[in-house]
Design a protein around this motif. Structure first.
Motif: not given
Length: 178
Positions: A159-178
């Motif tokens: 399986t692949l994650p949904t587009q919404l799950e990918r977006l949430q992961e990108q947001i988490r990554g951006a927040i972790a960098k901040i």
């Protein structure tokens, strides 16, 4: 001398005949009795809210099957939950869509080959308003195949994650960098 017919026996006979007729219509009329299917399973890690038994399975937008079962599997070691979703591909629909294997290949071998070449399952939204989901099968050769391992020997489609799950992961990554 003839014996008078019992109204109870006549009523039971009529009710039984109606029940048999309705049962026959349901079994034979559904078309599933003579349908040839190929079972698959995909393990989703995210929410499957909106996916239901009977939801379509599509290949590039063409309906080729349906979801047959949805379970939950919890790993006792790390309490990680995966949702095994069982699919049934309709071989007649696949043949009409032109996605059947070559004559010298079995369906199982063709599926193994397709998975090796990047066939993946992903949840897609059928309707944004209702939140109804379906399973999309498509080729993503750039993605790695991660297998969970089917407990009953059913062929597993990664399986692949949904587009919404990918977006949430990108947001988490951006927040972790901040």
């Amino acid at each position: 001398m003839s014996k008078k017919a019992s109204p109870t026996a006549i009523g039971a006979f009529v009710v039984g005949a109606i029940a048999l007729a309705v049962g026959g219509i349901l079994v034979l009329g559904s078309g599933r009795f003579f349908q040839k299917t190929f079972p698959l399973v995909s393990f989703f890690e995210g929410s499957v809210n909106g996916l239901s038994v009977g939801a379509p399975v599509k290949f590039k937008g063409v309906d080729i099957g349906a979801v047959t079962h949805i379970f939950i599997q919890i790993d006792p070691k790390d309490q990680n939950a995966r949702i095994p979703v069982y699919l049934a591909l309709d071989l007649d629909k696949m043949r009409k869509a032109g996605v059947m294997p070559r004559a010298e290949q079995t369906v199982d071998a063709a599926m193994g080959n397709a998975i090796a070449h990047g066939l993946r399952a992903q949840l897609q939204t059928e309707s944004i308003l209702t939140g109804v989901l379906f399973v999309e099968l498509n080729f993503h050769p750039e993605t790695a195949a991660t297998y969970v391992g089917s407990w009953d020997g059913t062929t597993e489609v990664p399986t692949l994650p949904t587009q919404l799950e990918r977006l949430q992961e990108q947001i988490r990554g951006a927040i972790a960098k901040i």
